[in-house]
Scaffold this active site. Structure first.
Site, PDB file in Angstrom:
ATOM      1  N   ARG A   9       0.850  -1.187   0.000  1.00  0.00           N
ATOM      2  CA  ARG A   9       0.000   0.000   0.000  1.00  0.00           C
ATOM      3  C   ARG A   9       0.889   1.242   0.000  1.00  0.00           C
ATOM      4  NH1 ARG A   9      -5.014  -0.704  -1.865  1.00  0.00           N
ATOM      5  NH2 ARG A   9      -6.172  -2.300  -0.737  1.00  0.00           N
ATOM      6  N   GLU A  17     -15.052  -7.579  -7.544  1.00  0.00           N
ATOM      7  CA  GLU A  17     -13.790  -7.531  -6.789  1.00  0.00           C
ATOM      8  C   GLU A  17     -13.351  -8.922  -6.345  1.00  0.00           C
ATOM      9  OE1 GLU A  17     -11.543  -5.200  -6.331  1.00  0.00           O
ATOM     10  OE2 GLU A  17     -12.729  -3.699  -7.370  1.00  0.00           O
ATOM     11  N   GLU A  62      -9.742 -10.401  -7.666  1.00  0.00           N
ATOM     12  CA  GLU A  62      -8.621 -10.592  -6.749  1.00  0.00           C
ATOM     13  C   GLU A  62      -8.360 -12.047  -6.383  1.00  0.00           C
ATOM     14  OE1 GLU A  62      -8.810  -7.918  -3.417  1.00  0.00           O
ATOM     15  OE2 GLU A  62      -8.698  -6.169  -4.729  1.00  0.00           O
ATOM     16  N   GLU A  79     -15.635   9.059   3.057  1.00  0.00           N
ATOM     17  CA  GLU A  79     -15.555   7.697   2.529  1.00  0.00           C
ATOM     18  C   GLU A  79     -16.417   6.750   3.351  1.00  0.00           C
ATOM     19  OE1 GLU A  79     -12.369   4.510   0.766  1.00  0.00           O
ATOM     20  OE2 GLU A  79     -11.721   5.740   2.451  1.00  0.00           O
ATOM     21  N   GLU A  92      -4.173  -4.173 -13.646  1.00  0.00           N
ATOM     22  CA  GLU A  92      -2.750  -3.968 -13.927  1.00  0.00           C
ATOM     23  C   GLU A  92      -2.033  -3.201 -12.827  1.00  0.00           C
ATOM     24  OE1 GLU A  92      -2.665   0.107 -16.570  1.00  0.00           O
ATOM     25  OE2 GLU A  92      -2.575  -1.795 -17.625  1.00  0.00           O
TER      26      GLU A  92
END
Length: 185
Positions: free
Chosen positions: A67, A95, A99, A122, A141
């Protein structure tokens, strides 16, 4: 003063920065004490989406990645973003497949939360995905991921020992633990 009333009195707002994912708004006016005040808000253009994929043996899938804002490696539940006005379940399905390569036959929302409400708007939602079928992952990517299946007690230990610190992941794993203790799983 009514408890639910905004004590700030804003006079102006500007947008010093914006990109496809966030907008930063700077608001000026009077703070709750009546003095000049400044408030910066980060507006997220997507809803945070999380998925706890759990199989019949009560193992879950964790996704590891670097991250950049933290300058650190992070173990997390499956996560991504979805349109604010879209169906969050559609984003969660996408998702999970991207993943982990997993498809789920059963979905239920388990967490809804604001992630950092002092500086951002958020919001996030986490689903519990069960009745899993393995396929091929399709990462974006921009993602270099490591995916691992772990027994739920191991994931819970990772939260307890601060090896998992991502807020959606911590909340979701704690919620799963609570559901287990209350006999909901």
């Amino acid at each position: 003063m009514e408890q639910h009333q905004n004590p700030w009195r804003f006079e102006s707002a500007s947008v010093p920065y914006e990109n496809p994912w966030i907008r930063v708004t700077e608001r000026r006016g009077m703070n709750p004490s009546g003095n000049p005040g400044l408030y910066g808000i980060v507006h997220f253009k997507n809803l945070a989406i999380g998925v706890v994929a759990m199989d019949e043996e009560q193992h879950i899938w964790l996704v590891g990645q670097y991250r950049v804002p933290l300058e650190a490696w992070s173990w997390e539940i499956c996560e991504g973003g979805g349109p604010l006005r879209g169906d969050p379940l559609e984003s969660a399905i996408r998702e999970l497949l991207e993943e982990t390569g997993l498809r789920a036959g059963s979905w239920r929302p388990i967490v809804r939360m604001h992630l950092s409400n002092s500086v951002s708007d958020e919001a996030g939602i986490v689903y519990l995905a069960q009745d899993l079928e393995q396929g091929e992952a399709e990462p974006e990517e921009t993602e270099q991921l490591i995916v691992k299946r772990v027994p739920f007690p191991e994931a819970y230990r990772m939260v307890r020992d601060f090896e998992i610190t991502d807020s959606l992941s911590v909340a979701a794993i704690q919620k799963i633990r609570l559901m287990m203790l209350e006999g909901e799983l």
